[in-house]
Design a protein around this motif. Sequence first.
Motif, PDB file in Angstrom:
ATOM      1  N   HIS A  90       2.029  13.518  31.928  1.00  0.00           N
ATOM      2  CA  HIS A  90       3.342  13.703  31.298  1.00  0.00           C
ATOM      3  C   HIS A  90       3.386  12.993  29.956  1.00  0.00           C
ATOM      4  O   HIS A  90       4.045  13.440  29.012  1.00  0.00           O
ATOM      5  N   ASP A 133       2.639  20.809  37.527  1.00  0.00           N
ATOM      6  CA  ASP A 133       2.664  19.702  36.563  1.00  0.00           C
ATOM      7  C   ASP A 133       1.495  19.820  35.576  1.00  0.00           C
ATOM      8  O   ASP A 133       1.671  19.698  34.371  1.00  0.00           O
ATOM      9  N   SER A 136       1.859  22.838  33.263  1.00  0.00           N
ATOM     10  CA  SER A 136       2.944  22.651  32.303  1.00  0.00           C
ATOM     11  C   SER A 136       2.586  21.655  31.204  1.00  0.00           C
ATOM     12  O   SER A 136       3.164  21.711  30.120  1.00  0.00           O
ATOM     13  N   LEU A 137       1.676  20.748  31.480  1.00  0.00           N
ATOM     14  CA  LEU A 137       1.551  19.566  30.621  1.00  0.00           C
ATOM     15  C   LEU A 137       0.166  19.279  30.039  1.00  0.00           C
ATOM     16  O   LEU A 137       0.058  18.543  29.052  1.00  0.00           O
ATOM     17  N   LEU A 173       8.661  28.775  25.116  1.00  0.00           N
ATOM     18  CA  LEU A 173       9.076  28.550  26.495  1.00  0.00           C
ATOM     19  C   LEU A 173       9.500  27.113  26.751  1.00  0.00           C
ATOM     20  O   LEU A 173      10.063  26.801  27.785  1.00  0.00           O
ATOM     21  N   GLY A 174       9.215  26.243  25.793  1.00  0.00           N
ATOM     22  CA  GLY A 174       9.546  24.824  25.986  1.00  0.00           C
ATOM     23  C   GLY A 174       8.479  24.067  26.739  1.00  0.00           C
ATOM     24  O   GLY A 174       8.727  22.974  27.248  1.00  0.00           O
ATOM     25  N   LEU A 175       7.264  24.661  26.804  1.00  0.00           N
ATOM     26  CA  LEU A 175       6.172  24.021  27.534  1.00  0.00           C
ATOM     27  C   LEU A 175       5.245  23.281  26.578  1.00  0.00           C
ATOM     28  O   LEU A 175       5.068  23.676  25.425  1.00  0.00           O
ATOM     29  N   ARG A 176       4.665  22.199  27.080  1.00  0.00           N
ATOM     30  CA  ARG A 176       3.686  21.444  26.289  1.00  0.00           C
ATOM     31  C   ARG A 176       2.289  22.003  26.526  1.00  0.00           C
ATOM     32  O   ARG A 176       2.053  22.753  27.468  1.00  0.00           O
TER      33      ARG A 176
END
Lengths: 253, 301
Positions: A90, A133, A136-137, A173-176
């Motif tokens: 994260h 997780d 996404s990260l 999409l707001g994803l890293r």
Amino acid sequence: MEAVRATEIMVAAGARELRDGQTVVVGLGLPQVACVLARRTHAPALSLLLEIGVTNMNPVDTPIGLADSRIFYRATCWSGFLDILGMNLHRGVVDVGFLGALEIDRFGNINTTLLKEDSGKLRYFNGSAGGNDVASLAGRVIVIMRHEKRKLPTAVAHLTSPGFPGGRSRKDLGLRGEGPQRIITDKAVLGFDRGTHQATLLSLHPGVELQDVIENTGFRMETPKTVPATPLPTPEELRLLREEIDPKNVYLG
Amino acid sequence: MPDKVKTVVDAVRGIPDGSHIALGGFAVARNVIAVAHELIRQQKKNLTLSQCVVGMDTDLLVGAGCVSRLIIGGGSLDRFGPVHCINRAREDGTVESHDYTSLSICFRYLAGALGISFIPIKSLIASEVLDRLEHGPAAADVRRMKCPFTDEDYILMKALNPDVSLVHVQVADREGNCQIEGPRWENEEQAKSARRIIVVTEELVPTEYIQRSPERTVIPAHRVEAVIHQPFGAYPTAVFGCYDFDDAHLKLYVEHVKRPDRVKQYLDTFVLGTKNHWDYLEKAGGLKRMEEIKAERVLGY
């Protein structure tokens, strides 16, 4: 020497995706084997992180999963989810996430939750755990799985972990992270088009016909005019895999 | 400090039906089997269970019909197979399942442990995991927002504060100072988010032993309500440094629970048909089997 198995081509291809000095969060099974192979060959300074809270283990016996004490052996750090998935993943310092999948679709979306039977009945599986997780990260995501038509559908039955949903960009999409970059199967290596975010064919494993891959892929896939061959594992890679990393064929068999 | 050692029977009597219990296991490691069995023997009902990665203890409790709600990240029995009872209960809808991810459950415990009412996360975004939470029974627990400073998208989740946290540890003293060897997954955040903490320890040690390496104390005594001393209390799951999982028994468990009609047979034989954990261990192979899976000192398994 015994003929090269598809699983050996897969883990060698996976290992080659990793650069020395990178930090990797790794899931169960073949991804683990690929990372250990990379560390034992070209990437000795690779940092391997397991969500359970293990960093840079040096197992002497083949572990059967993340919760197996065999994979805790001679680690350099024991912690937990908050450290590995929180203060590393994260936090944004994980270069590569290495995952398996029940299904993955043309946009690299991963399903590890459920399948719909022909009767309409839902069958549940393991769910996300750290998969969502990681997808996404992590900086980039590599997926390793068997090549079957039903495992590579146009759209997954359940979008557990996002690749490029709807073909949209990660930023939108707001994803890293850059999202999925490779799907390594027992037949081929796929990549993703930077514009359309759709899966494309990058290489075929030696002896695999293009038609075989097209017939066993559930979505339509861009294929180059001449498809390169996936490099075979080197004799040293094969020796390490067979004699030291997985001699009992827990994962490679 | 008071002596907090209790029997598992007494500790479980103090857990009412309908409680939210957080379980400290992970797949086939350090499961609270001794307490799960006693919860089943005392026929607890309507429990909510939460955990980042579920394992055999969760599967047993669901299989025995003690559970009405799950708040979990996922899970399996590693290479031994899926959690058949849990997966079936989700398919049949007999258990309401709030399916998150490992990190999002851990963050919810962290918020609970810190005494803050919510926590933002960058996981879950653009997934069906989030869709199902937002449009299912967990709708009141998740929100979307933009960071007021950077405008970045976040998912907000409510803190989790379980009624009771159950955790299996290698070593504790009679006051409840707990030391864990090996990785600790969400043990610390989960325990400290709970209103009550009940620990099961493989070994009871004098406080002076704890004082020799206090940096290894993950849960300190002042937070702990009760200590249950039960050697092989996590059997057939593994306790690092103490014993390995029992692959034969786990296979036998999976062979039973993969068929709905045989779940009862397993429970009747190994849980309801045993008086206590010692009786269960005897039935599962006794001292000879425990000696076979005992950890080798260097390897820890």
